[in-house]
Write an enzyme that holds these catalytic residues in place. Sequence first.
Site, PDB file in Angstrom:
ATOM      1  N   GLY A 545     -21.268  12.939  16.759  1.00  0.00           N
ATOM      2  CA  GLY A 545     -21.522  13.946  17.774  1.00  0.00           C
ATOM      3  C   GLY A 545     -22.305  15.100  17.192  1.00  0.00           C
ATOM      4  O   GLY A 545     -22.393  15.265  15.971  1.00  0.00           O
ATOM      5  N   GLY A 547     -23.972  19.296  18.361  1.00  0.00           N
ATOM      6  CA  GLY A 547     -24.092  20.376  19.341  1.00  0.00           C
ATOM      7  C   GLY A 547     -24.686  21.597  18.691  1.00  0.00           C
ATOM      8  O   GLY A 547     -25.178  21.545  17.554  1.00  0.00           O
ATOM      9  N   GLY A 548     -24.649  22.732  19.413  1.00  0.00           N
ATOM     10  CA  GLY A 548     -25.202  23.956  18.869  1.00  0.00           C
ATOM     11  C   GLY A 548     -24.484  24.410  17.614  1.00  0.00           C
ATOM     12  O   GLY A 548     -25.041  25.109  16.773  1.00  0.00           O
ATOM     13  N   GLY A 550     -23.316  22.356  15.230  1.00  0.00           N
ATOM     14  CA  GLY A 550     -23.631  21.496  14.103  1.00  0.00           C
ATOM     15  C   GLY A 550     -23.240  20.055  14.397  1.00  0.00           C
ATOM     16  O   GLY A 550     -23.093  19.669  15.562  1.00  0.00           O
ATOM     17  N   VAL A 552     -20.788  16.504  14.058  1.00  0.00           N
ATOM     18  CA  VAL A 552     -19.426  16.006  13.897  1.00  0.00           C
ATOM     19  C   VAL A 552     -19.520  14.635  13.236  1.00  0.00           C
ATOM     20  O   VAL A 552     -20.269  13.763  13.689  1.00  0.00           O
ATOM     21  CB  VAL A 552     -18.695  15.882  15.249  1.00  0.00           C
ATOM     22  CG1 VAL A 552     -17.286  15.331  15.042  1.00  0.00           C
ATOM     23  CG2 VAL A 552     -18.626  17.241  15.937  1.00  0.00           C
ATOM     24  N   LYS A 567     -15.965  18.470  11.712  1.00  0.00           N
ATOM     25  CA  LYS A 567     -16.995  19.301  12.353  1.00  0.00           C
ATOM     26  C   LYS A 567     -17.526  20.293  11.332  1.00  0.00           C
ATOM     27  O   LYS A 567     -16.790  21.132  10.813  1.00  0.00           O
ATOM     28  CB  LYS A 567     -16.424  20.032  13.570  1.00  0.00           C
ATOM     29  CG  LYS A 567     -17.461  20.878  14.295  1.00  0.00           C
ATOM     30  CD  LYS A 567     -17.034  21.254  15.698  1.00  0.00           C
ATOM     31  CE  LYS A 567     -15.921  22.244  15.734  1.00  0.00           C
ATOM     32  NZ  LYS A 567     -15.640  22.715  17.112  1.00  0.00           N
ATOM     33  N   ASP A 663     -12.659  27.970  27.519  1.00  0.00           N
ATOM     34  CA  ASP A 663     -13.816  27.071  27.513  1.00  0.00           C
ATOM     35  C   ASP A 663     -13.382  25.667  27.930  1.00  0.00           C
ATOM     36  O   ASP A 663     -13.730  24.674  27.276  1.00  0.00           O
ATOM     37  CB  ASP A 663     -14.473  27.058  26.134  1.00  0.00           C
ATOM     38  CG  ASP A 663     -15.900  26.519  26.176  1.00  0.00           C
ATOM     39  OD1 ASP A 663     -16.485  26.483  27.280  1.00  0.00           O
ATOM     40  OD2 ASP A 663     -16.431  26.145  25.116  1.00  0.00           O
TER      41      ASP A 663
END
Length: 864
Positions: A545, A547-548, A550, A552, A567, A663
């Site tokens: 995975g 994302g913003g 970094g 995973v 992560k 969130d």
Amino acid sequence: MLVIPYHKQSSFPCFQLHPHPLIFHLTLPTMKPITTPLYLSLFFITLFLTGQSQPYTPVDNITLACGNSGQPTNDLLRTWTGDVNSKFTPIGNASESITAPMSSTASQVPYTKARLSRSEFTYTIPLSPGQKFIRLHFNPDTYNNNFQRSNSLFSVTAAGFTLLKDFNASVTADASGGSPLVKEFCVNIETGQRLDITFTPSKDAYAFINGIEVVSMPTGFYYTSSPNFIDTSASSYPIRNDTALEMVYRINVGGGPIAPDEDTGMYRNWDSADDKYLDYLSKQFSVLPQNNTIELNFLTVPEYSAPKRVYTTGRSMGMNTTINKSYNLTWIFPLDPKFYYLVRLHFCEFESDITEVGDRAFQIFIANQTAERLADVIVWSGANGNPVYRDYVVGMFKPPVGSEKKVNLYLVLAALQKYSYTKYNDAILNGLEIFKLSDSTGNLAGPNPDPRTQVDAPKVPPKSSPGKKKSTPVVGIIAGVASGLVFSVLGYMVFRRRWKVKDSGSCNKRMKFTTTPGSSYRCRCFSLAEIKAATKNFSDAFIIGAGGFGNVYKGCIDSGVTPVAIKRLKPESSQGVHEFETEIEMLSELRHRHLVSLIGYCTDKGEMILVYDYMAQGTLRSHLYHTNKPSLPWDQRLQICIGAARGLQYLHSGVKGTIIHRDVKSTNILLDDKWVAKVSDFGLSKGTTDMSTTHISTNVKGSFGYLDPEYYRRQCLTEKSDVYSFGVVLCEVLCARAAVIHTEELKQASLAEWAKSCHEIGELDQIIDPSLRGNIIAECLNKFTDIAISCMHENGTERPSMTAVVRELEHALQLQQSAEGKSKCPGRNVETETSCSEQNCATNDSIKCISATIFSEINNPSGR
């Protein structure tokens, strides 16, 4: 005293010997006005260049080019007078005077030369009484290698006020976008006084100045006796003559920059970049109306209040009522703490549709407090085309977080919740100015920005800062939306107040992290070598995975026995230290079947790495849309929703105090190998042990599409904000589509709004996942949609608790399973005893009927 000249100045053959005639006359008031044809020619040339005569003529208009002699100028419209061998020569130690070239490429007066000294020096300027602008011009640079750029550290006092203290011009210039730098102040000069401006170097440093302006302003213009005081502790805050002001922001909202010579006679500079202070939603949806042909009538405020261009452009929310329900027009301005501020908002209704009282009315919030409950520019100004401004004073005394030196002022324009007060549910702003007010000791000085990596003597100094410091948004309400990351502070939030839940065991190792020295957590501290071994040195083949924050990685620890998810936050990640710490703090204290388990962390060599239990089935979203995975059956979706709801229920009421996730979204609901749902990602979570607290006042953060509009509007966080976000997740589960789709037509961009509008008009069948049609028992669908819609109620107090959500979802599952035990719905791969009846399976027609009748008492609110 050291005077540094520059290389040969640029020449202007037609005009360099002929300064602006009006300014020339004002600068030297003892001279008689020039009445020759040459003067008249220059006068009309000036009118041609500026478009019109200025509405204000300053009594004092002094411009000093420091380190220069005579009248060196390459400015067509202003005369700059040198301070060398003149009545303006400063008093101080002049024994060090030498001449040396300046390395800067600046070629505009007054930045072509500078006056520097390692000793204190003072300018004494005779002035008429009244209120004045003082503008100090700095071009920080390395001067002849003896005066390094980074070693300029000094204080400035004037008229009994401390304007700057231990001021580092180079650091400030870099943080604000590069050289040159102008600092503008306002002071009052009493009868018979003179203005003394003193520059005092700090120890082992030097002071310098390139240019000084002193310009009169109209009496009472900024020194207003009755601004609106936004504070419950007082009803008024007059800005008296014993107050000094520092201009912090002056912006032509929605328009282009306005240079000093284009101002109304006071030589103010108007910035155009209001978009860099906007939050994410405002950037996405706001519009920029303008009207360059309207005839402005200055009946309410003087014509010199602001240039006409300020009042013929602006920024508004737009005329789309549906969109305007989904966001507020929000700017975030970083300010020095422990001061009062004057906020002046400029308005003018210039759009042809806005002509009557009530055509456009809105709310104004400043610093999270209500400034105007019902703002109507027509009421204030009297008519379309009439400029007006409103003054507000607000105290910014909340201490910064961690090592942050600034606090954020949120300016929010919000559409009215009730349409009955306005024809267009919109808001508008044309311009703004923000001034810092001196404190009780006469001080205006704030801290220097955090320094950047500097080179003392660059051969060619940068024209602009390599990395402009951004404001954090977050969030007006306010801001910080943008996928929940836009207004996260990068790496500076330290020494924050810690919140502890009940003790649940001892920590294995002490955290080696500079933000919280000596703190400990109930989880494992990994070495970087262990992490690298688990991920084969962060091999791309192990990435599961991204994302913003970094990547995973899937890894194995304990000699390859235990699978984990690792992560690794990027150094430039917008999540930063605060979110990293929060995640560790929360998850190391919490243990629950439906919360993801944090195994440990790693902070070696500046890394920010988190190690979790491995979730074999990934995120809930990965099974709903944009995937090649098989569609989840309805009862399994229900069980996943129940599990996630139980996790949130535990956070809200299952521990000492309340934890608000902040969130909640489908990507933060993970599924293990047995399809058990677990809530994850606690980087934005907030907690309180005060059971009497009804809300937490905090900057707005969250993810676009899931954010509670009431939280966004009022900046008051409650557990009902999580309930709203979970309602959006329920819609995702039912519809198998994203919370936000930018490519969809406008009315379908927001899943929450689309679901509520389809439900209201009886078209619920349009949003259900096609793979579920005919597979959901009608009673179950009724119950599920009832829960989802109630979770997304505009008013947080009318949303159910997570305990109630769990109970109702379990009831919905019972309805589904009970019906399945008696029948088989068409299209399902579930063997049952009898065939399905029309009463048990929800068809498209029955869905329409359900939507129109079962929930008729739930109305779509009219605004946010």
